[in-house]
Write an enzyme that holds these catalytic residues in place. Structure first.
Site, mmCIF file in Angstrom:
data_model
loop_
_atom_site.group_PDB
_atom_site.id
_atom_site.type_symbol
_atom_site.label_atom_id
_atom_site.label_comp_id
_atom_site.label_asym_id
_atom_site.label_seq_id
_atom_site.Cartn_x
_atom_site.Cartn_y
_atom_site.Cartn_z
ATOM 1 N N CYS A 78 7.977 -21.386 -11.988
ATOM 2 C CA CYS A 78 8.258 -21.657 -10.659
ATOM 3 C C CYS A 78 7.749 -22.997 -10.133
ATOM 4 C CB CYS A 78 7.450 -20.427 -9.866
ATOM 5 S SG CYS A 78 7.661 -20.311 -8.293
ATOM 6 N N CYS A 85 1.090 -22.338 -4.439
ATOM 7 C CA CYS A 85 1.177 -21.198 -3.621
ATOM 8 C C CYS A 85 0.452 -20.072 -3.897
ATOM 9 C CB CYS A 85 2.705 -20.629 -4.124
ATOM 10 S SG CYS A 85 3.355 -18.975 -3.444
ATOM 11 N N CYS A 88 1.404 -16.133 -6.490
ATOM 12 C CA CYS A 88 0.749 -15.751 -7.808
ATOM 13 C C CYS A 88 -0.279 -16.592 -8.243
ATOM 14 C CB CYS A 88 2.104 -16.179 -8.734
ATOM 15 S SG CYS A 88 3.774 -15.495 -8.638
ATOM 16 N N CYS A 167 11.934 -17.399 -4.165
ATOM 17 C CA CYS A 167 10.567 -17.104 -4.765
ATOM 18 C C CYS A 167 10.795 -16.279 -6.013
ATOM 19 C CB CYS A 167 9.792 -15.926 -3.739
ATOM 20 S SG CYS A 167 8.439 -15.320 -4.737
ATOM 21 N N GLN A 291 6.058 1.513 -2.317
ATOM 22 C CA GLN A 291 5.501 0.536 -3.592
ATOM 23 C C GLN A 291 6.448 -0.736 -3.554
ATOM 24 O OE1 GLN A 291 2.813 0.775 -5.147
ATOM 25 N NE2 GLN A 291 2.150 2.620 -4.852
ATOM 26 N N TYR A 320 -3.174 10.471 1.156
ATOM 27 C CA TYR A 320 -2.762 8.898 0.994
ATOM 28 C C TYR A 320 -1.301 8.992 0.872
ATOM 29 C CZ TYR A 320 -7.661 8.244 0.996
ATOM 30 O OH TYR A 320 -9.181 8.187 1.244
ATOM 31 N N GLU A 341 -1.276 11.792 5.420
ATOM 32 C CA GLU A 341 -1.018 10.225 5.758
ATOM 33 C C GLU A 341 -1.207 9.941 7.161
ATOM 34 O OE1 GLU A 341 0.002 7.253 4.037
ATOM 35 O OE2 GLU A 341 -0.023 6.426 6.080
ATOM 36 N N ASP A 389 -4.277 8.374 -3.702
ATOM 37 C CA ASP A 389 -3.533 6.983 -3.922
ATOM 38 C C ASP A 389 -3.971 6.167 -2.576
ATOM 39 O OD1 ASP A 389 -2.311 4.833 -4.363
ATOM 40 O OD2 ASP A 389 -0.156 5.827 -4.092
ATOM 41 N N CYS A 416 -5.064 0.919 -6.514
ATOM 42 C CA CYS A 416 -4.720 -0.668 -6.791
ATOM 43 C C CYS A 416 -6.091 -1.545 -6.467
ATOM 44 C CB CYS A 416 -3.783 -0.912 -5.477
ATOM 45 S SG CYS A 416 -4.511 -0.547 -3.932
HETATM 46 C C1 LIG Z 1 -1.496 2.810 -1.614
HETATM 47 S S1 LIG Z 1 -0.844 3.555 -0.320
HETATM 48 C C2 LIG Z 1 -0.186 4.913 -1.302
HETATM 49 C C3 LIG Z 1 1.189 5.561 -0.719
HETATM 50 C C4 LIG Z 1 1.964 6.142 -1.493
HETATM 51 N N1 LIG Z 1 1.055 7.232 -2.178
HETATM 52 C C5 LIG Z 1 3.094 5.257 -2.413
HETATM 53 O O1 LIG Z 1 2.723 5.546 -3.629
HETATM 54 O O2 LIG Z 1 4.041 5.025 -1.786
HETATM 55 C C6 LIG Z 1 -1.879 4.258 0.675
HETATM 56 C C7 LIG Z 1 -1.602 4.971 1.707
HETATM 57 O O3 LIG Z 1 -2.695 5.590 2.563
HETATM 58 C C8 LIG Z 1 -2.517 5.367 4.096
HETATM 59 N N2 LIG Z 1 -3.809 5.637 4.759
HETATM 60 C C9 LIG Z 1 -4.869 4.724 4.660
HETATM 61 N N3 LIG Z 1 -5.991 5.214 5.001
HETATM 62 C C10 LIG Z 1 -5.838 6.665 5.165
HETATM 63 C C11 LIG Z 1 -6.559 7.656 5.379
HETATM 64 N N4 LIG Z 1 -7.864 7.447 5.776
HETATM 65 N N5 LIG Z 1 -5.900 8.887 5.362
HETATM 66 C C12 LIG Z 1 -4.764 9.096 5.083
HETATM 67 N N6 LIG Z 1 -3.995 8.022 4.625
HETATM 68 C C13 LIG Z 1 -4.256 6.877 4.754
HETATM 69 C C14 LIG Z 1 -1.774 4.141 4.350
HETATM 70 O O4 LIG Z 1 -1.039 4.145 5.248
HETATM 71 C C15 LIG Z 1 -0.855 4.182 3.144
HETATM 72 O O5 LIG Z 1 0.293 4.512 3.350
#
Ligand SMILES: C[S@@+](CC[C@H](N)C(=O)[O-])C[C@H]1O[C@@H](n2cnc3c(N)ncnc32)[C@H](O)[C@@H]1O
Length: 462
Positions: A78, A85, A88, A167, A291, A320, A341, A389, A416
């Site tokens: 790149c 940048c 990456c 990009c 994602q 989440y 969520e 998650d 993550c």
């Molecule tokens: C890493 S993402 C995962 C979303 C989903 N599992 C996916 O794979 O697409 C984390 C999510 O947690 C939500 N979030 C953040 N804090 C939270 C909380 N205290 N309770 C519930 N959701 C929350 C965010 O808005 C986001 O959508």
């Protein structure tokens, strides 16, 4: 001048050998035991390094010349990577080298922060020969050069915007869309947002697209409700991009690095675009988390399915849950799935997605996982499997305590951020769970970001 006790001085050049990589991809070299962190250095390499900063106990260097190259060094394809940048960080490391770097990082952090020993950290599941053009979303800041609005990237560790037309991790669809929007904004004399003066109109241009459907959404983030010539701008965008399904304006008037503001308005077309992961169709709106690497998302979710070990009789909680992606993947094989969520629009998407896929065994609630799940516990909901998650900061401690009290047979933890994963696994282990294995999945090739999924089981006697 050398700082007290530092064996190196600023602006001096040293010959060093790199022994390791930091979590942000810098090479680590030692001069008389004093660590220097040097971007672009790779383990095993000998190099000349100029010291650019000295702190108490460590310093920073700039790579001047590599004397002995690592077999893992590759020429970054790149052009903007070399210009600094910030998108990456490890394009100069071969892809197999990147996958091993991520596995090792997870293993080290689990041991160091979580004291999680003897848990297999499997080889990272990567993207094979094509770890490029994977992103389904580009969010580019808008700046100014010679009186014209430009789109680009933030230079590493700064808010200086450098112009960029292409990009390599996003690909042609987003590149083209951004160039089109940029020309149209310039045609109507729209001013870029100036962070220092808090003046100007457009802050970010965001492109989202469905990799499987090719549907496109453009989001203009503006510093105020006003967008002069809004109708003409939208008309021109619509006429220029045949795959377009949605144009959205988001208003963000705050002095902040956070991209989105609270107010979102559809200017043209639909509120959302569609995409598929596996057989499941998802509606995605402007602000919902989705994602960014759909090919690897399928790998990640299949792993979640494997770790959940569903037979069709289970009750599952997906904490989440975003737009219900994991929930609906699991709902195909479970008796009942509850998703929670915090973003209301995401839960609207999740409900729409359940209907869209005729899955009537998934129920969704808006709120904080740490508040909603204890209420479900009070109501007598007894999950066999809990999936979490969370965002980078990991799970709220109150949620972890609730999981420990609910005693599901299995916990599937998608993360993550290996540091908060390690911290939370320690709490769950102390509360009666055992981590069986951790699987890194490369969702973000060329960057230092690491995604992991792990399976825990309730220990006997708990
Ligand atoms: C890493 S993402 C995962 C979303 C989903 N599992 C996916 O794979 O697409 C984390 C999510 O947690 C939500 N979030 C953040 N804090 C939270 C909380 N205290 N309770 C519930 N959701 C929350 C965010 O808005 C986001 O959508």
């Amino acid at each position: 001048m050398a700082k007290a006790n530092a064996p190196v001085s600023k602006n001096e050049v040293y010959e060093v050998e790199f022994s390791d990589l930091t979590h942000d991809g810098s090479g680590v070299a030692k001069v008389e035991g004093f660590p220097l962190f040097v971007p672009n250095g790779l383990p095993g390499e000998r190099a000349m390094v100029k010291v650019v900063g000295v702190k108490k106990g460590y310093g920073f260097g700039r790579l001047m010349e590599v004397i002995e190259e690592s077999p893992d060094r590759v020429d970054p394809p790149c052009p903007v990577y070399k210009k600094g940048c910030g998108g990456c960080q490890i394009q100069h490391l071969s892809y197999p080298g990147q996958l091993e770097f991520k596995r090792k990082q997870v293993k080290d952090v689990l041991q160091r922060i979580g004291k999680i020993e003897n848990v297999p950290v499997l080889p990272t599941l990567g993207m094979g020969d094509e770890p490029w053009r994977y992103r389904n979303k580009a969010q580019v800041p808008v700046g100014e050069r010679e009186g014209r609005l430009i789109t680009g990237f933030y230079q590493k560790r700064s808010h200086e915007i450098v112009e960029m037309d292409t990009c390599i991790i996003t690909g042609d669809t987003a590149d083209e869309a951004i160039q089109v929007v940029k020309e149209i904004l310039n045609k109507y004399g729209i001013t870029p947002y100036d962070e220092a003066r808090h003046k100007g109109i457009v802050r970010h241009v965001i492109v989202r697209f469905g990799k499987t459907t090719n549907e496109l959404m453009i989001v203009l983030v503006t510093n105020g409700k006003d967008l002069p010539n809004r109708k003409k701008i939208v008309e021109d965008i619509v006429n220029s991009l045949p795959q377009l399904k949605s144009v959205v304006q988001n208003v963000n008037t705050k002095k902040t690095n956070v991209i989105f503001g609270d107010e979102t308005k559809v200017l043209w077309g639909s509120e959302y675009i569609y995409d598929y992961i596996g057989d499941i169709k998802f509606a995605i709106s402007a602000r919902s988390f989705y994602q960014i690497n759909p090919q690897q998302t399928k790998v990640l979710y299949n792993q979640a399915l494997k770790y959940a070990e569903l037979t069709g009789d289970e009750t599952v909680i997906d904490a989440y849950c975003g737009i219900g992606t994991i929930s609906l993947f699991l709902a195909q094989k479970a008796k009942k799935v509850y998703g929670v969520e915090i973003v209301p629009e995401a839960i609207e998407d999740a409900k729409r997605n359940a209907e869209l896929n005729n899955l009537d065994n998934a129920e969704f609630a808006v709120g904080e996982s740490e508040v909603v799940i204890p209420k479900w516990k009070e109501q007598g909901i007894t999950p066999d499997v809990i999936v979490v998650d969370p965002p980078r900061k990991g799970c709220d401690e109150a949620l972890l305590q609730t999981i420990i009290e609910m005693k599901p047979k299995r916990v599937v933890y998608v993360s993550c951020n290996p540091s908060t994963l390690a911290r939370d696994l320690r709490i769950l282990e102390d509360g009666g769970f055992k981590t069986l294995e951790v699987q890194p999945v490369d969702m973000f090739p060329q960057t230092t970001h690491v995604e992991c999924i792990s399976q825990l089981i309730l220990k006997e006697g708990n």
